[in-house]
Each structure stands twice: as C-alpha cells, then as structure tokens.
Design an enzyme around this catalytic site. Structure first.
Site, PDB file in Angstrom:
ATOM      1  N   GLN A  26       5.391   6.925  30.002  1.00  0.00           N
ATOM      2  CA  GLN A  26       6.525   6.686  30.891  1.00  0.00           C
ATOM      3  C   GLN A  26       7.019   5.245  30.726  1.00  0.00           C
ATOM      4  O   GLN A  26       6.250   4.302  30.897  1.00  0.00           O
ATOM      5  CB  GLN A  26       6.146   6.910  32.351  1.00  0.00           C
ATOM      6  CG  GLN A  26       7.339   6.770  33.287  1.00  0.00           C
ATOM      7  CD  GLN A  26       6.939   6.649  34.739  1.00  0.00           C
ATOM      8  OE1 GLN A  26       6.370   5.650  35.152  1.00  0.00           O
ATOM      9  NE2 GLN A  26       7.233   7.677  35.519  1.00  0.00           N
ATOM     10  N   TYR A  44      12.984   1.621  40.705  1.00  0.00           N
ATOM     11  CA  TYR A  44      12.924   0.721  39.558  1.00  0.00           C
ATOM     12  C   TYR A  44      14.288   0.655  38.870  1.00  0.00           C
ATOM     13  O   TYR A  44      15.266   1.206  39.358  1.00  0.00           O
ATOM     14  CB  TYR A  44      11.776   1.130  38.641  1.00  0.00           C
ATOM     15  CG  TYR A  44      10.462   1.065  39.375  1.00  0.00           C
ATOM     16  CD1 TYR A  44       9.973  -0.162  39.850  1.00  0.00           C
ATOM     17  CD2 TYR A  44       9.732   2.215  39.673  1.00  0.00           C
ATOM     18  CE1 TYR A  44       8.804  -0.232  40.589  1.00  0.00           C
ATOM     19  CE2 TYR A  44       8.561   2.159  40.408  1.00  0.00           C
ATOM     20  CZ  TYR A  44       8.097   0.920  40.871  1.00  0.00           C
ATOM     21  OH  TYR A  44       6.941   0.849  41.616  1.00  0.00           O
ATOM     22  N   ARG A  46      12.355  11.067  34.939  1.00  0.00           N
ATOM     23  CA  ARG A  46      11.842  11.242  36.298  1.00  0.00           C
ATOM     24  C   ARG A  46      12.859  10.717  37.297  1.00  0.00           C
ATOM     25  O   ARG A  46      13.395   9.613  37.126  1.00  0.00           O
ATOM     26  CB  ARG A  46      10.519  10.483  36.460  1.00  0.00           C
ATOM     27  CG  ARG A  46       9.727  10.896  37.705  1.00  0.00           C
ATOM     28  CD  ARG A  46       8.435  10.105  37.820  1.00  0.00           C
ATOM     29  NE  ARG A  46       7.432  10.873  38.564  1.00  0.00           N
ATOM     30  CZ  ARG A  46       6.488  10.339  39.328  1.00  0.00           C
ATOM     31  NH1 ARG A  46       6.408   9.025  39.466  1.00  0.00           N
ATOM     32  NH2 ARG A  46       5.611  11.083  39.953  1.00  0.00           N
TER      33      ARG A  46
END
Length: 356
Positions: A96, A179, A226
């Site tokens: 990721q 993020y 995601r």
C-alpha cells in the site's frame, strides 16, 4: 459461496477470500523494511492476499516514525525479501502506497523531506515522534502544480520498482483515512481554487491522474485503491454535499482505468466512525462493476461470510491478524481468537508483533 474458496483477482489467484488489511506497525527502523517485518508478514501468509502497512512513495510522505518507504534501493531490497518470504509460503502480496500529506511532524521526516498538502490547512490533533514525544500537526505548504506532478511521478516510480524489482504482486493506492489522496478529495482539507479544487471532479483529479500514471507502468490489473467515504479519521469532513457524486465518479474512473479492486474502509465498528448516511458501498460497487474488498469488525467466520452475502467479493480483517497470525486456520477450526495488546501496536521490536 465460502470465505475459504479461491478467487481470481485479475490474473492473480487468491487461495481464499480473506484479506489481511493494511496496518501501521512502526517497525521499519530508518524507514527501511527489515528481517523482523519479513517474519511478521510471512507468519500471516495464510491470507488470500496481504496488503502491506502504509508505505511512503517519497521523503515527503513519511508522516509517522518508523514507517517504511519504497523510494530507495535499500527499501526496495527490503520489500523484495518480504515478498519472497510471503511467496515461498504460498501467499500473495500488495504494497500500500501511503503519502501522509499534512498528517505529519517535521521530526519524523527524513532529511530533505517537507510537509506538503493540497492546501495550507493544519489538521487538528497530534503526532507522535521518537524525538519529542507528542507534538501538534504542522501547517503544510500548499502544493504547486509542479509539486503535484512530482508527487504523482513518485507514486508511479515507487510502484514500478515494487512490482518490477521487488517482485510484489501489486500496489494499493491509499486514498482513505485522511492521508494525501483523501486530502485532495475532501473539502475540509482541499480549499484550492485551481483545477485540483472546487467541484468533485476537480478534487478527484489528483487521485485519477495518479492512478492512470501508476497503471501505465505496472498494469491496471496490478493496482487497487482504498477509500473511506464517511470516514472522520485524521480530521476529515465526514458528510459533505457532493460525497455520493464524488465517490460515484471516482468509482467510474477507476473502472475506466481498469483497476483490480476498490477497497472500502468501514470503521463504524472498530473505530467508532459515524454511521453511513447512504448505502455508499453498494453505490461504489455499482459504479465500479469490479472486485470490492470491504469488512470492518470481523471477528468470526460468520462475520466474514456476511460480507460475501451482502454482495461483496473479499473480506478484509485487520486487528485480529495482529494476535492471530494463523487466523485462517483458526477460522477453519472454529478456534477462539486471541486478543491483541493495543499497548504494543506501534512499539519497536518483536514484542506484540511476531511473538504471538
């Protein structure tokens, strides 16, 4: 349909439908993946797919202490060893890519790193540092168009090295949990007035363009993303006027690019996130038309099977994997799961990490 059945994720065969979710564990000393991490991931290779902890594609993306990167030769060598360990045990592995953006402290950045974000909007809350303990988040510098292009290239370069040199099976873009990518999507953190701010298509532009660039170098079927609609983690606005339109559009764009999957975070059970105002998971599934990973609060075979019964494809499990490296076998045997120790989630060393 059983959670223990195999699944074709593009041209990658998963031996079951249980996904080990990304979890920050802060064991990468000097931001380099190491032998201890290889042991940890190898212990959990019974999952159909392991998705690594958040891994920075650049110096600027290191927000937390001791998180790994994937931008230097030493880091890529570390991931190569981890991928080999997982593959030798019959597992599959995506890394990721997580650029922390404004969720950072200067003390955690390597030399030459800078806290950047879509807008100079400081996040509420604090960040732990090994040097000073807990400090407030810093006000980031607003990214220029050149910074944006540079960051997108960092994602692409990192992904290419991970797949073509380290031998990982694919890469997941972390566009969730507050993020950098979600900072562009979310109107609380993105107040830009150029082509990357304003309406939902503009706010999605950074993510879409980055996905296109990464897909070009590793192939779209080696790429997932995601997302966390309605998530409030890291000072995100969790309910804004065009949220459904934004995620519908983003799903359509990921379908156009041809991504392997969309991974939808659901923190309502595990992290006390707000209730979803709409059936956003189904909305994303309908607009994407491909593989959906989701979960949240899975503690048993029955919990995991419910994800499939609800019409989704793969079930992610997070914290239970911390203290149950043999989770799949325990599910098969209907054994009771061991509870993890939260005090050891983020500490350096093997205790609470590889010693279960």
């Amino acid at each position: 349909m059983s959670i223990f059945e195999s699944y074709e994720l593009g041209d990658i065969e998963l031996k079951n439908r249980i996904i080990m979710a990304p979890m920050t564990r802060n064991r990468a000393i000097d931001n380099i993946p190491n032998d201890l991490m290889a042991t940890y991931y190898g212990q959990r290779a019974g999952a159909g797919l392991i998705i690594s902890e958040g891994t920075s594609p650049s110096l600027n993306g290191i927000g937390y202490p001791r998180i790994p990167g994937a931008y230097s030769p030493a880091q890529i060598e570390g991931w190569e060893q981890i991928a080999k360990t997982i593959h030798d045990k019959g597992g599959k592995f995506f890394v990721q890519l997580m650029h922390c953006g404004r969720i950072a402290a200067n003390e955690n950045l390597p030399d030459g790193g800078e806290v950047l974000a879509p807008s100079p909007v400081k996040a509420a809350g604090q960040m732990y540092t090994d040097i000073k303990g807990v400090v407030p988040h810093v006000t980031p510098r607003e990214m220029t168009p050149k910074d944006i292009e540079h960051a997108q290239q960092e994602y692409a370069d990192s992904a290419e090295m991970l797949v073509k040199r380290a031998g990982v099976d694919g890469v997941e873009l972390h566009s969730a949990n507050g993020y950098l990518m979600e900072q562009f999507l979310n109107p609380r953190s993105n107040v830009r007035e150029d082509g990357y701010g304003g309406g939902f298509k503009n706010r999605a532009r950074f993510v879409v363009e980055t996905a296109e660039k990464v897909a070009k170098v590793i192939g779209a079927k080696r790429l997932g993303i995601r997302v966390s609609p309605y998530g409030a983690f890291n000072d995100m606005e969790h309910d804004y006027d065009d949220l459904v339109e934004l995620y519908s559009y983003l799903a359509q764009e990921m379908r156009r690019i041809g991504l392997a999957y969309i991974h939808i975070v659901d923190h309502r059970d595990s992290m006390d996130a707000p209730e979803f105002k709409t059936d956003i998971k189904q909305t994303i599934k309908l607009n994407f038309g491909g593989t959906i990973i989701t979960g949240g609060g899975i503690h048993s075979v029955e919990d995991a099977e419910k994800v499939l019964k609800d019409g989704f494809d793969l079930a992610y499990i997070a914290r239970s994997y911390i203290s149950n490296p043999d989770l799949v076998q325990k599910f098969l045997n209907r054994d009771e799961l061991k509870q993890p120790n939260p005090d050891l989630f983020y500490t350096p060393g093997p205790e609470g990490y590889t010693d279960y």
